[in-house]
Design an enzyme around this catalytic site. Structure first.
Site, PDB file in Angstrom:
ATOM      1  N   LYS A  96       9.844  11.693  -3.829  1.00 59.45           N
ATOM      2  CA  LYS A  96      11.170  12.192  -4.208  1.00 59.45           C
ATOM      3  C   LYS A  96      12.078  10.999  -4.434  1.00 59.45           C
ATOM      4  O   LYS A  96      11.957   9.975  -3.767  1.00 59.45           O
ATOM      5  CB  LYS A  96      11.742  13.110  -3.118  1.00 59.45           C
ATOM      6  CG  LYS A  96      11.993  12.386  -1.795  1.00 59.45           C
ATOM      7  CD  LYS A  96      12.708  13.244  -0.794  1.00 59.45           C
ATOM      8  CE  LYS A  96      12.721  12.618   0.593  1.00 59.45           C
ATOM      9  NZ  LYS A  96      13.915  11.852   0.918  1.00 59.45           N
ATOM     10  N   HIS A 135       1.244   0.964   2.499  1.00 55.61           N
ATOM     11  CA  HIS A 135       1.425   0.160   1.286  1.00 55.61           C
ATOM     12  C   HIS A 135       1.490  -1.326   1.619  1.00 55.61           C
ATOM     13  O   HIS A 135       0.945  -2.160   0.902  1.00 55.61           O
ATOM     14  CB  HIS A 135       2.685   0.599   0.536  1.00 55.61           C
ATOM     15  CG  HIS A 135       2.452   1.772  -0.372  1.00 55.61           C
ATOM     16  ND1 HIS A 135       2.408   3.070   0.087  1.00 55.61           N
ATOM     17  CD2 HIS A 135       2.212   1.838  -1.706  1.00 55.61           C
ATOM     18  CE1 HIS A 135       2.168   3.886  -0.931  1.00 55.61           C
ATOM     19  NE2 HIS A 135       2.043   3.156  -2.035  1.00 55.61           N
TER      20      HIS A 135
END
Lengths: 183, 281
Positions: free
Chosen positions: A103, A38
């Site tokens: 999550k 990222h």
């Protein structure tokens, strides 16, 4: 009850129809990316460069696998904590990213970007990497090979189980689910 | 009598223990998961717990790590004072064991050599090595590969004596609630109370390696462990954070003497993949 199988990449219509709490099975093509990937994608965008993968309609799995043993496509492959990608997610969502699998909780900025773009955030079961690896039929590094487990992998998945924890209207299962069992 | 131990034994055992710990949980952890599954009220929570049991089975049978985050290798050496290590440097031997375990065992290399430069060392070294000198001529090795989803949610609180036991309870609950779904519940909560800043954190870490079916030997600590487990499960966070009655499988607390001015409390959160392999040389 039949399995709710959802095709990935995600169509606009499918993304809209998914509601918080839905237990679904994802089938198709997704990409893995976590912290370091990222950061690199963000740096590429800042320099005006193209991203190594297409965002439009795609789903990113926040996951860095363990190495594959011989004859297997991948090693253990469960979700990592999504919150560490919150700084980068809104930009990718605005570029067309339609789904994220991970999550844990997200920021309001991510929620706003999910709603703005009609996207979906799924949770896979954290710590079930061996089980989830069975749903990954093919894995291929497509970018940032030098990052090892943090490289971007293209994954062919078959019935990868996931729960919709944030739908395109911004409903958040993590905020509501605990109330029922609180004493 | 001084007993010579070749450091090669450390390397060989640690290598095997890294692989063992990342593929099999201890019997107390498996039993607690099973009981939790039977008692869970939330259908989604039950489904998550069933997945975890199935995951454990696949991991052991097919040699796929229980979790892809095979952790940073935390190694405890309890060294008998009559032991004399021969054949090389102990620290190098430990790191060599970790290197071989992670490379030969198909475990993920999750360690960067510098916290800011962040270049992966590609063999999961260095380990985090803790040594204690104990009586005797044995060496007890504990290998605890620690995942960082839960490590990131761990906290230390430097409370004051006036905060007392209520302050301690509040600190533990604060850490657990903040961890929520991010730390892969059901968690195991390791707590240190007392000591100094670093002793307190060390106790919390070490508490995670204690058999979760065994309570503290101190009566008030055992009561606190029980009370906190109930309070944590009453948060409703549940398996995967998706709601339910199983938020933690156990609370293990270690205590130590402290300063007249202080009440340190460390909370080391671990996910349900609370890994540790133990051997004695």
């Amino acid at each position: 009850m039949s399995k709710n199988i959802v095709k990935v990449p995600l169509s606009k219509e499918d993304a809209k129809s998914l509601k918080v709490g839905d237990y679904v099975y994802l089938t198709g093509t997704i990409y893995s990316a976590r912290d370091a990937a990222h950061k690199r994608m963000s740096e590429a965008l800042a320099k005006g460069e193209a991203l190594p993968i297409e965002m439009q309609g795609n789903v990113i799995y926040y996951m860095g696998p363990s190495p594959a043993r011989e004859g297997r496509p991948i090693g253990s492959a469960g979700p990592t904590t999504s919150g560490r990608m919150d700084a980068y997610a809104p930009t990718l969502l605005d570029l067309g990213l339609r789904g994220m699998i991970g999550k844990g909780k997200r920021t309001n900025e991510v929620k706003d970007a999910v709603v703005r773009n009609g996207a979906v955030y799924f949770a896979a079961v954290g710590g079930a990497g061996a089980l989830l690896s069975h749903c990954i039929k093919k894995a291929q590094v497509v970018a940032y090979d030098d990052l090892g487990p943090e490289a971007i992998h293209k994954l062919e998945v078959e019935e990868l189980p996931a729960v919709v924890v944030m739908d395109s209207e911004g409903n958040d299962l993590y905020l509501t689910a605990t109330e029922k069992y609180k004493r | 009598m001084v007993r010579d131990i070749d450091v090669k034994l450390l390397t060989d055992n640690i290598k095997e223990m890294c692989i063992e710990a990342t593929h099999y949980l201890s019997p107390d952890m498996c039993a607690a998961l099973k009981t939790a599954t039977e008692n869970e009220e939330s259908p989604l929570g039950k489904q998550v717990l069933d997945s975890l049991s199935e995951n454990l089975e696949i991991a052991g049978k097919e040699m796929i790590p229980i979790c892809q985050d095979t952790g940073m290798a935390v190694v405890f050496l309890e060294i008998g004072q009559d032991v004399h290590f021969v054949g090389g440097n102990v620290v190098d031997a430990v790191n060599e064991g970790v290197r071989r375990g992670y490379v030969e065992g198909y475990l993920r290399k999750s360690v960067v050599g510098d916290p800011i430069e962040r270049i992966n060392t590609k063999d999961n070294t260095p380990a985090i090595l803790h040594t204690e000198i104990v009586p005797g001529d044995k060496v007890k090795i504990t290998v605890s590969p620690k995942g960082f989803g839960s490590e990131n949610k761990s906290r230390i609180f430097m409370l004051t004596p006036a905060d007392g036991i209520e302050g301690v309870k509040n600190a533990i609950l604060t850490a657990v609630k903040d961890a929520g779904p991010n730390a892969c519940p059901p968690m195991v909560v390791g707590v240190g109370i007392g000591g100094t800043f670093e002793k307190c954190a060390y106790m919390a870490k070490k508490a995670l390696t204690r058999d979760i079916s065994v309570a503290s030997e101190k009566a008030w600590v055992a009561d606190l462990e029980k009370e906190m487990l109930e309070k944590i499960n009453n948060t409703g966070i549940g398996p995967g954070g998706l709601g339910g009655r199983t938020t933690a499988l156990a609370v293990n607390i270690n205590t130590y003497a402290t300063h007249i001015a202080g009440l340190p409390v460390a909370v080391n959160i671990c996910c349900h993949v609370n890994r540790h392999a133990v051997r004695e040389l």
